[in-house]
Design a protein around this motif. Structure first.
Motif, PDB file in Angstrom:
ATOM      1  N   ARG A 101      34.758  27.365  43.268  1.00 24.06           N
ATOM      2  CA  ARG A 101      34.198  28.416  42.631  1.00 24.06           C
ATOM      3  C   ARG A 101      35.225  29.647  42.415  1.00 24.06           C
ATOM      4  O   ARG A 101      35.909  29.870  43.579  1.00 24.06           O
ATOM      5  N   TYR A 128      36.455  33.370  41.597  1.00 25.28           N
ATOM      6  CA  TYR A 128      36.056  34.732  41.501  1.00 25.28           C
ATOM      7  C   TYR A 128      37.202  35.415  41.062  1.00 25.28           C
ATOM      8  O   TYR A 128      38.336  35.446  41.321  1.00 25.28           O
ATOM      9  N   ASP A 161      28.667  28.441  48.951  1.00 24.38           N
ATOM     10  CA  ASP A 161      27.489  29.426  48.922  1.00 24.38           C
ATOM     11  C   ASP A 161      27.173  30.049  50.171  1.00 24.38           C
ATOM     12  O   ASP A 161      27.304  31.421  50.265  1.00 24.38           O
ATOM     13  N   ASP A 199      30.234  32.867  50.067  1.00 23.40           N
ATOM     14  CA  ASP A 199      30.238  33.552  48.919  1.00 23.40           C
ATOM     15  C   ASP A 199      30.840  35.123  49.216  1.00 23.40           C
ATOM     16  O   ASP A 199      31.410  35.444  48.700  1.00 23.40           O
TER      17      ASP A 199
END
Length: 308
Positions: free
Chosen positions: A66, A68, A92, A95
């Motif tokens: 993931r 960012y 998750d 996060d």
């Protein structure tokens, strides 16, 4: 001890959580995820410019990352490895941590959803971590690259740094190791002082090692026994510890050994806090302050790095 931490411990004691080894792996994962979600419930996450999920190829198959992107990009990159005993946790649960890092450092953060034990024991998670750092360096080149992680993720981060040092690979600008597990023998004084009643139980720690490295004879590998590793030539390092953490003394000893080996080290203690405080930054002011101090230490390190 911080009064909010004391209340959190008392609340969990009333809940009487079962030992990890009495549950299935799926149940332990669900419990960890639910706890992380409760700790940030109702709080607005740190804003970032974009968040994207994708699959990348590792040595053993595909796994997720993931990414960012910060609102203000300062040409930095962080490969982040989540904690959870190599067995629980995911992108998750962490996060909020990655959003804070992106916003604070002005860095692209690549959070690694590495494959976990026991389905993928050592060296599987480490191989995914190495592959993810290499992917991140290729996808976001010519940036000051930080390898980072908390708890078992800190162990993986140091393993990645040692791998690239040995092979002349990624020249990391810094590494961030937050409450790292450094001694699989679990023999430090803090293990026995804070190994029960402080949110992290010594028997659960043993269980995590059993999932990650079932063969005790192989736990002397330098990527697992971090205290026995060769620390020379590693990047400038920020080590975070928590006062009431079973792993406190291991983190302090690791910081000392890194410094003895000639590594530039900043040790950031977290008075009054316990293991896992990064996940508590939304609800506990002292945890938020300690997180800020960690990232300020990384900022000091990166500020001294020559411009690429």
């Amino acid at each position: 001890m911080d009064r909010f931490i004391r209340a959190l411990i008392q609340w969990q004691a009333l809940d009487r959580p079962a030992p990890a080894r009495s549950l299935t792996v799926r149940e332990v994962r669900r419990r960890y995820a639910e706890r992380a979600a409760r700790w940030c419930e109702g709080h607005v996450p740190q804003p970032v410019a974009t968040v994207a999920n994708q699959l990348i190829h590792g040595r053993g198959g595909k796994f997720g990352v993931r990414t960012y992107r910060p609102v203000t990009d300062r040409n930095r990159l962080v490969t982040y490895l989540h904690g959870g005993g190599w067995t629980v946790g995911d992108v998750d649960t962490h996060d909020r941590v990655c959003r804070r890092i992106a916003a604070s450092l002005g860095a692209v953060v690549v959070s690694v959803d590495y494959r976990r034990a026991p389905e993928h024991p050592y060296p599987g998670p480490l191989q995914d971590a190495i592959a993810a750092a290499e992917w991140a360096a290729g996808a976001f080149p010519e940036r000051d690259h930080v390898i980072a992680g908390d708890s078992s993720g800190a162990s993986l981060a140091l393993g990645v740094a040692m791998h690239h040092r040995d092979l002349g690979g990624i020249p990391f600008a810094a590494q961030l190791l937050v409450y790292p597990p450094a001694d699989p023998d679990l023999k430090s004084e803090s293990i026995h002082t804070y190994g029960a009643g402080y949110l992290e139980d010594i028997d659960d720690l043993r269980w995590y090692y059993e999932q990650y490295m079932p063969d005790p004879e192989r736990r002397s590998d330098p990527a697992i026994d971090l205290l026995g590793a060769d620390h020379r030539g590693l990047p400038p390092t920020v080590v975070g510890t928590a006062e009431f953490d079973a792993l406190h003394d291991e983190g302090v000893e690791l910081a000392n050994r890194l410094q003895t080996a000639g590594v530039e080290v900043q040790h950031i203690p977290a008075p009054g806090l316990v293991h896992g405080y990064l996940l508590m930054a939304d609800i506990i002011p002292a945890a938020e302050a300690a997180t800020r101090e960690l990232l300020a230490a990384v900022e000091r390190t990166l500020a001294s790095v020559p411009m690429l």
